[in-house]
Design a protein around this motif. Sequence first.
Motif, PDB file in Angstrom:
ATOM      1  N   GLY A  72       0.813  -1.207   0.000  1.00  0.00           N
ATOM      2  CA  GLY A  72       0.000   0.000   0.000  1.00  0.00           C
ATOM      3  C   GLY A  72       0.853   1.265   0.000  1.00  0.00           C
ATOM      4  O   GLY A  72       2.036   1.229   0.325  1.00  0.00           O
ATOM      5  N   ARG A  73       0.225   2.345  -0.371  1.00  0.00           N
ATOM      6  CA  ARG A  73       0.850   3.679  -0.334  1.00  0.00           C
ATOM      7  C   ARG A  73       2.222   3.683  -1.018  1.00  0.00           C
ATOM      8  O   ARG A  73       3.200   4.238  -0.499  1.00  0.00           O
ATOM      9  CB  ARG A  73       0.964   4.199   1.094  1.00  0.00           C
ATOM     10  N   VAL A  74       2.311   3.054  -2.180  1.00  0.00           N
ATOM     11  CA  VAL A  74       3.580   3.003  -2.915  1.00  0.00           C
ATOM     12  C   VAL A  74       3.982   4.420  -3.307  1.00  0.00           C
ATOM     13  O   VAL A  74       3.207   5.159  -3.913  1.00  0.00           O
ATOM     14  CB  VAL A  74       3.445   2.116  -4.163  1.00  0.00           C
ATOM     15  N   GLY A  75       5.206   4.792  -2.964  1.00  0.00           N
ATOM     16  CA  GLY A  75       5.683   6.131  -3.297  1.00  0.00           C
ATOM     17  C   GLY A  75       6.207   6.227  -4.710  1.00  0.00           C
ATOM     18  O   GLY A  75       5.903   7.170  -5.445  1.00  0.00           O
ATOM     19  N   LYS A  76       7.007   5.245  -5.113  1.00  0.00           N
ATOM     20  CA  LYS A  76       7.568   5.205  -6.460  1.00  0.00           C
ATOM     21  C   LYS A  76       7.377   3.806  -7.041  1.00  0.00           C
ATOM     22  O   LYS A  76       7.625   2.809  -6.366  1.00  0.00           O
ATOM     23  CB  LYS A  76       9.072   5.556  -6.437  1.00  0.00           C
ATOM     24  N   PHE A  77       6.932   3.786  -8.285  1.00  0.00           N
ATOM     25  CA  PHE A  77       6.778   2.534  -9.023  1.00  0.00           C
ATOM     26  C   PHE A  77       7.733   2.643 -10.209  1.00  0.00           C
ATOM     27  O   PHE A  77       7.413   3.211 -11.246  1.00  0.00           O
ATOM     28  CB  PHE A  77       5.330   2.375  -9.468  1.00  0.00           C
ATOM     29  N   VAL A  78       8.937   2.112 -10.021  1.00  0.00           N
ATOM     30  CA  VAL A  78      10.029   2.259 -10.978  1.00  0.00           C
ATOM     31  C   VAL A  78      10.098   1.001 -11.839  1.00  0.00           C
ATOM     32  O   VAL A  78       9.998  -0.114 -11.324  1.00  0.00           O
ATOM     33  CB  VAL A  78      11.374   2.466 -10.240  1.00  0.00           C
ATOM     34  N   ALA A  79      10.257   1.185 -13.132  1.00  0.00           N
ATOM     35  CA  ALA A  79      10.268   0.039 -14.037  1.00  0.00           C
ATOM     36  C   ALA A  79      11.553   0.022 -14.859  1.00  0.00           C
ATOM     37  O   ALA A  79      12.151   1.057 -15.138  1.00  0.00           O
ATOM     38  CB  ALA A  79       9.051   0.079 -14.955  1.00  0.00           C
ATOM     39  N   ILE A  80      11.942  -1.177 -15.247  1.00  0.00           N
ATOM     40  CA  ILE A  80      13.166  -1.403 -16.015  1.00  0.00           C
ATOM     41  C   ILE A  80      12.783  -2.012 -17.359  1.00  0.00           C
ATOM     42  O   ILE A  80      12.024  -2.981 -17.417  1.00  0.00           O
ATOM     43  CB  ILE A  80      14.132  -2.345 -15.271  1.00  0.00           C
ATOM     44  N   GLY A  81      13.319  -1.431 -18.438  1.00  0.00           N
ATOM     45  CA  GLY A  81      13.006  -1.916 -19.775  1.00  0.00           C
ATOM     46  C   GLY A  81      14.152  -2.705 -20.393  1.00  0.00           C
ATOM     47  O   GLY A  81      15.320  -2.519 -20.056  1.00  0.00           O
ATOM     48  N   LEU A  82      13.791  -3.618 -21.305  1.00  0.00           N
ATOM     49  CA  LEU A  82      14.774  -4.356 -22.110  1.00  0.00           C
ATOM     50  C   LEU A  82      15.813  -5.063 -21.244  1.00  0.00           C
ATOM     51  O   LEU A  82      16.994  -5.096 -21.565  1.00  0.00           O
ATOM     52  CB  LEU A  82      15.469  -3.401 -23.097  1.00  0.00           C
ATOM     53  N   ASN A  83      15.351  -5.666 -20.134  1.00  0.00           N
ATOM     54  CA  ASN A  83      16.290  -6.263 -19.195  1.00  0.00           C
ATOM     55  C   ASN A  83      16.490  -7.760 -19.411  1.00  0.00           C
ATOM     56  O   ASN A  83      17.097  -8.426 -18.589  1.00  0.00           O
ATOM     57  CB  ASN A  83      15.847  -5.993 -17.748  1.00  0.00           C
ATOM     58  N   ASP A  97      23.464  -0.884 -22.507  1.00  0.00           N
ATOM     59  CA  ASP A  97      24.703  -0.880 -21.729  1.00  0.00           C
ATOM     60  C   ASP A  97      24.446  -0.546 -20.269  1.00  0.00           C
ATOM     61  O   ASP A  97      25.212  -0.935 -19.388  1.00  0.00           O
ATOM     62  CB  ASP A  97      25.701   0.127 -22.313  1.00  0.00           C
ATOM     63  N   GLU A  98      23.389   0.221 -20.018  1.00  0.00           N
ATOM     64  CA  GLU A  98      22.952   0.556 -18.667  1.00  0.00           C
ATOM     65  C   GLU A  98      21.455   0.311 -18.589  1.00  0.00           C
ATOM     66  O   GLU A  98      20.760   0.317 -19.615  1.00  0.00           O
ATOM     67  CB  GLU A  98      23.262   2.022 -18.330  1.00  0.00           C
ATOM     68  N   PRO A  99      20.915   0.093 -17.381  1.00  0.00           N
ATOM     69  CA  PRO A  99      19.484  -0.165 -17.272  1.00  0.00           C
ATOM     70  C   PRO A  99      18.638   0.966 -17.865  1.00  0.00           C
ATOM     71  O   PRO A  99      18.957   2.147 -17.697  1.00  0.00           O
ATOM     72  CB  PRO A  99      19.266  -0.279 -15.755  1.00  0.00           C
ATOM     73  N   VAL A 100      17.587   0.576 -18.587  1.00  0.00           N
ATOM     74  CA  VAL A 100      16.590   1.514 -19.086  1.00  0.00           C
ATOM     75  C   VAL A 100      15.555   1.700 -17.983  1.00  0.00           C
ATOM     76  O   VAL A 100      14.889   0.735 -17.583  1.00  0.00           O
ATOM     77  CB  VAL A 100      15.927   0.974 -20.370  1.00  0.00           C
ATOM     78  N   VAL A 101      15.420   2.916 -17.483  1.00  0.00           N
ATOM     79  CA  VAL A 101      14.560   3.191 -16.333  1.00  0.00           C
ATOM     80  C   VAL A 101      13.413   4.105 -16.760  1.00  0.00           C
ATOM     81  O   VAL A 101      13.634   5.104 -17.450  1.00  0.00           O
ATOM     82  CB  VAL A 101      15.361   3.854 -15.193  1.00  0.00           C
ATOM     83  N   PHE A 102      12.191   3.752 -16.370  1.00  0.00           N
ATOM     84  CA  PHE A 102      11.044   4.620 -16.604  1.00  0.00           C
ATOM     85  C   PHE A 102      10.091   4.486 -15.424  1.00  0.00           C
ATOM     86  O   PHE A 102      10.314   3.674 -14.515  1.00  0.00           O
ATOM     87  CB  PHE A 102      10.348   4.280 -17.935  1.00  0.00           C
ATOM     88  N   ASN A 103       9.041   5.295 -15.418  1.00  0.00           N
ATOM     89  CA  ASN A 103       8.078   5.285 -14.323  1.00  0.00           C
ATOM     90  C   ASN A 103       6.755   4.676 -14.753  1.00  0.00           C
ATOM     91  O   ASN A 103       6.320   4.848 -15.894  1.00  0.00           O
ATOM     92  CB  ASN A 103       7.797   6.715 -13.840  1.00  0.00           C
ATOM     93  N   LYS A 104       6.140   3.971 -13.842  1.00  0.00           N
ATOM     94  CA  LYS A 104       4.730   3.651 -13.946  1.00  0.00           C
ATOM     95  C   LYS A 104       4.035   4.481 -12.869  1.00  0.00           C
ATOM     96  O   LYS A 104       4.428   4.433 -11.700  1.00  0.00           O
ATOM     97  CB  LYS A 104       4.482   2.152 -13.728  1.00  0.00           C
TER      98      LYS A 104
END
Length: 284
Positions: A72-83, A97-104
């Motif tokens: 509950g009450r998630v502050g950040k929902f961070v997602a990783i692409g092409l992993n 070469d480095e993690p692809v980071v985006f937000n949900k």
Amino acid sequence: MKLLRYGPAGSEKPGLLDDQGQVRDLSGHVDDIAGDVLTPEGLAKLAAIDVSALPVVEGAPQDGLRLGACVGRVGKFVAIGLNYADHAAESGLPVPDEPVVFNKWVTCICGPDDDIVIPKGSKKTDWEVELGVVIGKGGNDIPQDSALDHVAGYCTVNDVSEREWQIEKGATWDKGKGFDTFGPIGPWMVTRDEIPDPQKLGLWLEVDGHRYQDGTTETMVFGVAELVAYCSRFMRLMPGDVITTGTPPGVGLGQKPQVFLRPGQTVRLGIDGLGEQTQRTTGG
């Protein structure tokens, strides 16, 4: 422990799953499975509770008894692409070469068996089974060799994605990732002590009984510890933040010809030891 939240949407109560598969009510001890409850100290207090003394909640979980998102009450929902290298290949993109980071957006979070609402006019809503990592001990600049000490537990995530908004409407993936109901989380968060190696978990997804995804976290490009350390370099991770770690091959975008969700379908997915989700698709 398998920690969960049960009850009507917006009014979930904290609970845990006992060894008999029953939900036990934790509301006499904590107000939610969130925030400081997920710190090492908070989890230690929950682990000390006599489970047999907790009230049994009526109904079978995921079979009459609705479960909400396990955090509950998630502050950040961070997602990783092409992993996963093979998922990058099916997407026609190089292995990063480095993690692809985006937000949900956190407003997309819903229960593991809630309906997926296909956005109005969407023709490219897609699925992605992923390992979710729940942060327990916050911090920034976390060393990789101690990064797993900052993990409260793990859960199953469906990173539902609208590919037109993600890919064809500008350079930011976030737009296609955060529609309402695009973040089913759960059914429960399994604490880190029960998952000795997050890089040895099978994960799968089916649509209408056809298995599209069948992979393993062993083939991640960047493992859980590396992702936690990496993300903490440019954001302060907080208890209850969720990082969803990318998907193996088999998404609709990668099919030949491409296949996308339409109303009236059933999506099932799961990860070894972390439980399963089942969603119906509506809207469109």
